[in-house]
Write a protein that holds these residues in place. Structure first.
Motif, PDB file in Angstrom:
ATOM      1  N   HIS A  24       0.843  -1.205   0.000  1.00  0.00           N
ATOM      2  CA  HIS A  24       0.000   0.000   0.000  1.00  0.00           C
ATOM      3  C   HIS A  24       0.874   1.249   0.000  1.00  0.00           C
ATOM      4  O   HIS A  24       0.622   2.199  -0.755  1.00  0.00           O
ATOM      5  CB  HIS A  24      -0.889   0.046   1.253  1.00  0.00           C
ATOM      6  CG  HIS A  24      -2.090  -0.836   1.218  1.00  0.00           C
ATOM      7  ND1 HIS A  24      -2.986  -0.882   0.179  1.00  0.00           N
ATOM      8  CD2 HIS A  24      -2.574  -1.699   2.160  1.00  0.00           C
ATOM      9  CE1 HIS A  24      -3.963  -1.735   0.461  1.00  0.00           C
ATOM     10  NE2 HIS A  24      -3.734  -2.248   1.652  1.00  0.00           N
ATOM     11  N   VAL A  27       2.509   1.797  -3.456  1.00  0.00           N
ATOM     12  CA  VAL A  27       1.565   2.331  -4.445  1.00  0.00           C
ATOM     13  C   VAL A  27       1.380   3.822  -4.218  1.00  0.00           C
ATOM     14  O   VAL A  27       1.439   4.627  -5.162  1.00  0.00           O
ATOM     15  CB  VAL A  27       0.215   1.579  -4.379  1.00  0.00           C
ATOM     16  CG1 VAL A  27      -0.854   2.297  -5.194  1.00  0.00           C
ATOM     17  CG2 VAL A  27       0.381   0.144  -4.863  1.00  0.00           C
ATOM     18  N   GLU A  49       4.520   1.066 -10.234  1.00  0.00           N
ATOM     19  CA  GLU A  49       3.265   1.245  -9.506  1.00  0.00           C
ATOM     20  C   GLU A  49       2.282   0.124  -9.835  1.00  0.00           C
ATOM     21  O   GLU A  49       1.637  -0.439  -8.939  1.00  0.00           O
ATOM     22  CB  GLU A  49       2.652   2.606  -9.825  1.00  0.00           C
ATOM     23  CG  GLU A  49       1.396   2.878  -9.033  1.00  0.00           C
ATOM     24  CD  GLU A  49       0.810   4.254  -9.298  1.00  0.00           C
ATOM     25  OE1 GLU A  49      -0.318   4.483  -8.830  1.00  0.00           O
ATOM     26  OE2 GLU A  49       1.452   5.089  -9.963  1.00  0.00           O
ATOM     27  N   ASN A  50       2.179  -0.229 -11.115  1.00  0.00           N
ATOM     28  CA  ASN A  50       1.266  -1.313 -11.516  1.00  0.00           C
ATOM     29  C   ASN A  50       1.697  -2.649 -10.922  1.00  0.00           C
ATOM     30  O   ASN A  50       0.846  -3.453 -10.511  1.00  0.00           O
ATOM     31  CB  ASN A  50       1.168  -1.395 -13.032  1.00  0.00           C
ATOM     32  CG  ASN A  50       0.364  -0.253 -13.609  1.00  0.00           C
ATOM     33  OD1 ASN A  50      -0.472   0.345 -12.931  1.00  0.00           O
ATOM     34  ND2 ASN A  50       0.622   0.074 -14.860  1.00  0.00           N
ATOM     35  N   ARG A  53       0.541  -2.564  -7.399  1.00  0.00           N
ATOM     36  CA  ARG A  53      -0.929  -2.696  -7.346  1.00  0.00           C
ATOM     37  C   ARG A  53      -1.343  -4.158  -7.537  1.00  0.00           C
ATOM     38  O   ARG A  53      -2.223  -4.661  -6.833  1.00  0.00           O
ATOM     39  CB  ARG A  53      -1.597  -1.839  -8.424  1.00  0.00           C
ATOM     40  CG  ARG A  53      -1.653  -0.381  -8.120  1.00  0.00           C
ATOM     41  CD  ARG A  53      -2.394   0.369  -9.244  1.00  0.00           C
ATOM     42  NE  ARG A  53      -2.231   1.785  -9.096  1.00  0.00           N
ATOM     43  CZ  ARG A  53      -2.919   2.542  -8.245  1.00  0.00           C
ATOM     44  NH1 ARG A  53      -3.833   1.995  -7.481  1.00  0.00           N
ATOM     45  NH2 ARG A  53      -2.690   3.835  -8.174  1.00  0.00           N
ATOM     46  N   ARG A  56      -0.450  -6.064  -4.434  1.00  0.00           N
ATOM     47  CA  ARG A  56      -1.373  -5.652  -3.377  1.00  0.00           C
ATOM     48  C   ARG A  56      -2.702  -6.364  -3.530  1.00  0.00           C
ATOM     49  O   ARG A  56      -3.252  -6.910  -2.561  1.00  0.00           O
ATOM     50  CB  ARG A  56      -1.567  -4.129  -3.451  1.00  0.00           C
ATOM     51  CG  ARG A  56      -2.568  -3.585  -2.454  1.00  0.00           C
ATOM     52  CD  ARG A  56      -3.113  -2.268  -2.881  1.00  0.00           C
ATOM     53  NE  ARG A  56      -3.864  -2.392  -4.133  1.00  0.00           N
ATOM     54  CZ  ARG A  56      -4.276  -1.360  -4.844  1.00  0.00           C
ATOM     55  NH1 ARG A  56      -4.004  -0.123  -4.472  1.00  0.00           N
ATOM     56  NH2 ARG A  56      -4.967  -1.546  -5.949  1.00  0.00           N
ATOM     57  N   ASP A  57      -3.215  -6.395  -4.744  1.00  0.00           N
ATOM     58  CA  ASP A  57      -4.518  -7.026  -4.986  1.00  0.00           C
ATOM     59  C   ASP A  57      -4.462  -8.536  -4.753  1.00  0.00           C
ATOM     60  O   ASP A  57      -5.394  -9.115  -4.181  1.00  0.00           O
ATOM     61  CB  ASP A  57      -5.008  -6.719  -6.399  1.00  0.00           C
ATOM     62  CG  ASP A  57      -5.310  -5.235  -6.601  1.00  0.00           C
ATOM     63  OD1 ASP A  57      -5.375  -4.483  -5.604  1.00  0.00           O
ATOM     64  OD2 ASP A  57      -5.456  -4.820  -7.778  1.00  0.00           O
TER      65      ASP A  57
END
Length: 153
Positions: A24, A27, A49-50, A53, A56-57
């Motif tokens: 988190h 990101v 960043e992707n 993400r 993270r997901d």
């Protein structure tokens, strides 16, 4: 670990929650990194960043599958230093990747399931690969670390 030093899924889950918190922060931090760089550097920022993400997901989904509530993102994060230049932005990206790497080392140390160990190794490697590029942009040497995610010195 349990009192007798044996790993269990509880300590593995705690480490995964810490990794999620680090993801988190990464990101969020890459928003600051991207704002301080030229348009030519934005593809590298977007890719990093992707990547964070996506991880993270996946982590949030894994924790939900375990019946655990994923750690929510904070509304904002304190920067470790002012980001006033492209070199500062690259240095912040290094801090973000090093923070994520440290969290994945903890997961690797606490992992019970082989799939979690594999995820930790993969994400630790990814963080170090990204950090190498950012260390170069931040004019830091050496650009590689012998043991990513562990304290240096």
């Amino acid at each position: 670990m349990t009192d007798d030093g044996v790993r269990d899924e509880g300590t593995e889950t705690t480490a995964l929650r810490e990794a999620l918190a680090a993801e988190h922060a990464a990101v969020w931090g890459y928003g600051t990194v991207g704002a301080a760089l030229t348009a030519g550097s934005r593809p590298q920022v977007s890719a990093a960043e992707n990547a964070h993400r996506d991880v993270r997901d996946r982590l949030a989904e894994l924790l939900q599958q375990r019946g655990d509530d994923p750690v929510p993102a904070e509304a904002g994060y304190a920067l470790p230093f002012p980001v006033l230049s492209a070199v500062d932005a690259a240095a912040l990206a290094v801090v973000l990747e090093d923070g994520v790497a440290a969290a994945w080392v903890r997961v690797l140390d606490q992992a019970v399931q082989s799939t979690v160990r594999r995820m930790a190794v993969d994400e630790l490697a990814g963080a170090e690969v990204r950090a190498v590029g950012w260390r170069g942009a931040a004019v830091r040497t050496p650009v590689t670390t012998p043991f990513p995610g562990l304290p240096q010195g």
